[in-house]
Scaffold this active site. Structure first.
Site, PDB file in Angstrom:
ATOM      1  N   ARG A 167       0.819  -1.219   0.000  1.00  0.00           N
ATOM      2  CA  ARG A 167       0.000   0.000   0.000  1.00  0.00           C
ATOM      3  C   ARG A 167       0.855   1.273   0.000  1.00  0.00           C
ATOM      4  NH1 ARG A 167      -2.128  -3.672  -1.369  1.00  0.00           N
ATOM      5  NH2 ARG A 167      -4.046  -4.664  -0.624  1.00  0.00           N
ATOM      6  N   SER A 184     -11.340  -2.031   2.031  1.00  0.00           N
ATOM      7  CA  SER A 184     -10.730  -2.311   3.336  1.00  0.00           C
ATOM      8  C   SER A 184     -10.317  -0.996   3.993  1.00  0.00           C
ATOM      9  CB  SER A 184      -9.505  -3.207   3.179  1.00  0.00           C
ATOM     10  OG  SER A 184      -9.870  -4.463   2.668  1.00  0.00           O
ATOM     11  N   GLU A 218      -6.072   2.475   5.594  1.00  0.00           N
ATOM     12  CA  GLU A 218      -5.740   2.534   4.169  1.00  0.00           C
ATOM     13  C   GLU A 218      -6.413   3.751   3.541  1.00  0.00           C
ATOM     14  OE1 GLU A 218      -6.329  -0.727   1.534  1.00  0.00           O
ATOM     15  OE2 GLU A 218      -5.535  -2.212   2.931  1.00  0.00           O
TER      16      GLU A 218
END
Length: 300
Positions: free
Chosen positions: A173, A223, A293
């Site tokens: 990420r 998410s 995230e």
């Protein structure tokens, strides 16, 4: 901001004033952007950014808004949306070049139609090429770093340059694009030939798994939390009996605890409060600090 309007009109760039960001995020949350701008070429995007810098106008570049939580008070200045940067070409027999605004669904389908494998994992991820490269999007043991070989960006001085291979610093990420706040313009992917029917079968399998496990029937941003080392965020949330917990219109999904859904006209404030509630409980009970995230944008 009158000068910005004049610049956009002179260069025939589509824009909207006081545009609700709830129309442009997968969460369906967010107050108005002062200016919502839709350039249709890399050159126009670069020109707007240069103009905003010279005029001290704050700006935010977005793709499909699939990983954004936007303030209820909206976003100051200009929001530059890449959705009209949607060119996708077959460079040679096994390379695809896609502009930042191309959806991952379109990219995967284009690869399939040309008998190229390697992108199936991304089918169903509700984002654009630009956002996927910034976050090194991934699923089902695949990541953008597995197939991306070159990305063209706009640097902080307004120069267009290519970043190749390991220099993209794609990790979990994260990327050089995120770390250095670079604007992704396009990316090139190196794939392998395969039979269309086999590629299609894998894409259908991944999409079926998503539908069975994820709350796709509600607006969300995917998410919410990064995977903490040695744990799974969704499992921790479920173990702490937080599945189904709500704040206002925001709810921890009963289908997948790693998702927060917009169940009933949720606000940014609802989601933020719920995130903190989850983080505090898991830190207290498990000693694990959950990091988001999600990317937060807009006025405080």
């Amino acid at each position: 901001m009158t000068a910005l309007c004049d610049f956009l009109k002179l260069n025939e760039i589509e824009y909207f004033k006081d545009e609700p960001m709830s129309r442009h995020t997968s969460f369906r949350i967010g107050g108005p952007a002062d200016y919502f701008i839709l350039p249709d070429s890399k050159e126009k995007l670069a020109g707007i950014i240069e103009f905003c810098k010279n005029e001290n106008i704050s700006f935010t570049v977005i793709g499909k808004g699939s990983n954004l939580l936007v303030s209820d008070k909206g976003i100051e200045g200009a929001v530059l949306c890449t959705s009209n940067l949607n060119s996708i070409i077959l460079k040679d027999n096994n390379r695809i070049v896609a502009e930042a605004g191309v959806s991952l669904a379109s990219l995967c389908s284009f690869a399939k139609e040309n008998g190229l494998t390697g992108l199936e994992f991304a089918y169903g991820i509700p984002g654009s090429v630009g956002g996927a490269m910034v976050m090194n999007a991934g699923a089902y043991s695949g990541e953008m770093k597995d197939v991306a070989v070159k990305t063209t960006v706009l640097d902080n001085k307004g120069n267009m340059l290519d970043i190749v291979g390991k220099d993209m610093r794609l990790s979990y990420r994260n990327s050089i694009f995120k770390a250095q706040n670079l604007t992704v313009l396009s990316s090139e992917f190196l794939l392998k030939p395969d039979k269309k029917e086999e590629i299609c079968a894998r894409m259908d399998d991944f999409l079926s798994r998503r539908k069975s496990k994820q709350p796709l029937e509600y607006p969300s941003a995917g998410s919410v939390f990064k995977r903490p080392e040695g744990y799974f965020a969704g499992a921790l949330i479920e173990e702490n009996n937080l599945k189904g917990v709500s704040v206002g219109g925001a709810q921890v999904s009963e289908k997948h605890a790693g998702f927060i859904i917009n169940k009933n006209a949720a606000t940014c404030s609802d989601v933020k409060t719920l995130i903190v509630k989850i983080q505090d409980k898991i830190l207290k009970n498990n000693g694990v600090k959950l990091e988001t995230e999600l990317i937060f944008k807009g006025r405080e």
